[in-house]
Design a protein around this motif. Structure first.
Motif, PDB file in Angstrom:
ATOM      1  N   UNK A 129       0.802  -1.231   0.000  1.00 16.64           N
ATOM      2  CA  UNK A 129       0.000   0.000   0.000  1.00 16.64           C
ATOM      3  C   UNK A 129       0.831   1.276   0.000  1.00 16.64           C
ATOM      4  N   UNK A 130       2.119   1.168   0.366  1.00 13.66           N
ATOM      5  CA  UNK A 130       2.946   2.380   0.326  1.00 13.66           C
ATOM      6  C   UNK A 130       3.237   2.824  -1.105  1.00 13.66           C
ATOM      7  N   UNK A 131       3.006   1.939  -2.097  1.00  9.03           N
ATOM      8  CA  UNK A 131       3.195   2.323  -3.491  1.00  9.03           C
ATOM      9  C   UNK A 131       2.033   3.169  -4.022  1.00  9.03           C
ATOM     10  N   UNK A 132       0.913   3.158  -3.309  1.00 10.82           N
ATOM     11  CA  UNK A 132      -0.280   3.862  -3.791  1.00 10.82           C
ATOM     12  C   UNK A 132      -0.111   5.354  -3.551  1.00 10.82           C
ATOM     13  N   UNK A 133      -0.174   6.117  -4.632  1.00 12.66           N
ATOM     14  CA  UNK A 133       0.058   7.563  -4.556  1.00 12.66           C
ATOM     15  C   UNK A 133      -1.216   8.387  -4.555  1.00 12.66           C
ATOM     16  N   UNK A 134      -2.337   7.780  -4.891  1.00 11.43           N
ATOM     17  CA  UNK A 134      -3.578   8.539  -4.925  1.00 11.43           C
ATOM     18  C   UNK A 134      -4.761   7.637  -5.177  1.00 11.43           C
ATOM     19  N   UNK A 135      -5.934   8.134  -4.839  1.00 11.37           N
ATOM     20  CA  UNK A 135      -7.148   7.355  -5.056  1.00 11.37           C
ATOM     21  C   UNK A 135      -8.338   8.260  -5.274  1.00 11.37           C
ATOM     22  N   UNK A 136      -9.327   7.718  -5.947  1.00 14.15           N
ATOM     23  CA  UNK A 136     -10.599   8.416  -6.158  1.00 14.15           C
ATOM     24  C   UNK A 136     -11.728   7.451  -5.846  1.00 14.15           C
ATOM     25  N   UNK A 137     -12.704   7.961  -5.120  1.00 15.49           N
ATOM     26  CA  UNK A 137     -13.939   7.236  -4.837  1.00 15.49           C
ATOM     27  C   UNK A 137     -15.054   7.929  -5.605  1.00 15.49           C
ATOM     28  N   UNK A 138     -15.694   7.194  -6.490  1.00 11.19           N
ATOM     29  CA  UNK A 138     -16.818   7.741  -7.238  1.00 11.19           C
ATOM     30  C   UNK A 138     -18.118   7.171  -6.710  1.00 11.19           C
ATOM     31  N   UNK A 139     -19.063   8.040  -6.393  1.00  8.63           N
ATOM     32  CA  UNK A 139     -20.349   7.565  -5.900  1.00  8.63           C
ATOM     33  C   UNK A 139     -21.424   8.619  -6.107  1.00  8.63           C
ATOM     34  N   UNK A 140     -22.665   8.163  -6.218  1.00 10.58           N
ATOM     35  CA  UNK A 140     -23.786   9.090  -6.293  1.00 10.58           C
ATOM     36  C   UNK A 140     -23.937   9.778  -4.939  1.00 10.58           C
ATOM     37  N   UNK A 141     -24.291  11.053  -4.959  1.00  6.66           N
ATOM     38  CA  UNK A 141     -24.451  11.785  -3.712  1.00  6.66           C
ATOM     39  C   UNK A 141     -23.131  12.139  -3.063  1.00  6.66           C
ATOM     40  N   UNK A 142     -22.091  12.344  -3.864  1.00  9.09           N
ATOM     41  CA  UNK A 142     -20.777  12.664  -3.311  1.00  9.09           C
ATOM     42  C   UNK A 142     -20.831  13.925  -2.450  1.00  9.09           C
ATOM     43  N   UNK A 143     -21.618  14.900  -2.865  1.00  4.92           N
ATOM     44  CA  UNK A 143     -21.703  16.139  -2.101  1.00  4.92           C
ATOM     45  C   UNK A 143     -22.241  15.923  -0.704  1.00  4.92           C
ATOM     46  N   UNK A 144     -23.175  14.988  -0.572  1.00  7.00           N
ATOM     47  CA  UNK A 144     -23.726  14.709   0.757  1.00  7.00           C
ATOM     48  C   UNK A 144     -22.675  14.092   1.666  1.00  7.00           C
ATOM     49  N   UNK A 145     -21.846  13.208   1.111  1.00  6.49           N
ATOM     50  CA  UNK A 145     -20.776  12.613   1.920  1.00  6.49           C
ATOM     51  C   UNK A 145     -19.783  13.681   2.349  1.00  6.49           C
ATOM     52  N   UNK A 146     -19.388  14.538   1.426  1.00  6.42           N
ATOM     53  CA  UNK A 146     -18.391  15.557   1.734  1.00  6.42           C
ATOM     54  C   UNK A 146     -18.907  16.558   2.769  1.00  6.42           C
ATOM     55  N   UNK A 147     -20.234  16.729   2.822  1.00  9.01           N
ATOM     56  CA  UNK A 147     -20.819  17.676   3.774  1.00  9.01           C
ATOM     57  C   UNK A 147     -21.122  17.031   5.123  1.00  9.01           C
TER      58      UNK A 147
END
Length: 329
Positions: A63-81
């Motif tokens: 896992x130390x090789x992983x430099x970045x990630x993205x999670x795509x989901x419906x309602x992303x704004x609700x999660x971020x808030x």
């Protein structure tokens, strides 16, 4: 470059898919778990599924090789808030051994990226719900519909199912014999395709069968409509044509009439070989004849590409897209 790994997750209401990819295009691991949308399942439960998918994808990866990630989901704004929801996802990310940052994007952007690397364009999605979105410089700019079953989602699986039931009820109100689609819907709802001697009794049985279940479950009749349309059944064909026009109208709210950039079609109703997909393609081609039309593909790989595109060693995001995101089957 190949030592760098990025992780992408495509999180839906019924499944969560993860992919770990190196920048040279090698797929180092994939994972699948249950539905991980926090709006549908709650943040804590969603985080459990997120972690399960991540662990499977990273089983053979440091896992130390992983430099970045993205999670795509419906309602992303609700999660971020939602601080508690974001904290639950943060914990899952850390428990998977990841120390790099991750970003959360809406599923519309991920669907668009799964179909094209073009920085500007449009995506239209029709599954249980429906939404259209305009992408500018690989970021969501404007959206149309996606308002949910009560206020919108025109042309969606829910819309098709609800309209099939409404056409059945209209036939019964007129004391007319339902067509083939109506009889199939009636049998699914009441256990029989026979209409009572007093049609109002059948109307009442249909209404009770629908109202006893969550409204969004009307989407389960969408496959009946699609099958009926494929067989040339008049009501099914008419509903598919109307749904295609509604989806194209949603696109027209945000897409200029002279636009020539690509349109990506996403969601189960538009990516498969369905009459609705064909009708939508025809309607979009009529309105935007020079626009390339693409089908959405691997959402987890597209999310990984979104995570990778801003890394300093990535000079050509389009070339990276060709390595990381397989074309739709």
């Amino acid at each position: 470059m190949s030592d760098t790994v990025v992780v992408g997750l495509d999180v839906g209401g019924t499944s969560t898919r993860a992919a770990a990819l190196s920048l040279d295009g090698a797929c180092l691991g994939t994972g699948r778990a249950g539905g991980g949308n926090p709006t549908s399942h709650g943040a804590e439960r969603a985080a459990v599924e997120l972690l399960a998918a991540l662990r499977a994808a990273l089983a053979g990866v440091d896992p130390t090789r992983v430099r970045g990630g993205v999670i795509g989901l419906a309602g992303a704004g609700r999660l971020l808030a939602d601080p508690q929801g974001r904290a639950a996802f943060d914990r899952a990310w850390a428990e998977a051994g990841l120390r790099c940052p991750y970003r959360v994007h809406g599923d519309a952007l991920v669907a668009y990226a799964s179909g094209t690397a073009a920085p500007d364009g449009t995506v239209v999605i029709a599954g249980t719900g429906a939404i259209a979105a305009q992408v500018r410089d690989r970021c969501l700019d404007r959206t149309a519909d996606g308002h949910g079953w009560l206020l919108g989602d025109a042309g969606s699986g829910f819309w098709l199912g609800r309209e099939a039931v409404r056409r059945l009820l209209a036939d019964l109100d007129r004391a007319e014999t339902p067509g083939e689609l109506g009889r199939r819907v009636l049998a699914e709802l009441t256990g029989t395709s026979e209409v009572a001697d007093r049609p109002r009794a059948t109307v009442d049985a249909v209404v009770q069968a629908v109202t006893r279940r969550p409204p969004v479950e009307l989407a389960r009749f969408a496959p009946l409509v699609v099958t009926a349309a494929r067989q040339g059944e008049p009501t099914g064909a008419a509903l598919v044509a109307e749904a295609a026009a509604l989806l194209a109208e949603s696109v027209s709210r945000i897409r200029p009439a002279d636009a020539a950039d690509p349109v990506v079609l996403g969601g189960g109703l538009l990516t498969g070989d369905t009459p609705l997909a064909a009708a939508v393609r025809a309607e979009l081609a009529r309105r935007w004849p020079t626009a390339p039309l693409h089908a959405a593909g691997d959402g987890a790989a597209a999310a990984a590409w979104l995570a990778a595109r801003d890394l300093p060693e990535v000079a050509d995001p389009a070339a990276l897209h060709a390595r990381l995101v397989p074309p739709p089957a």
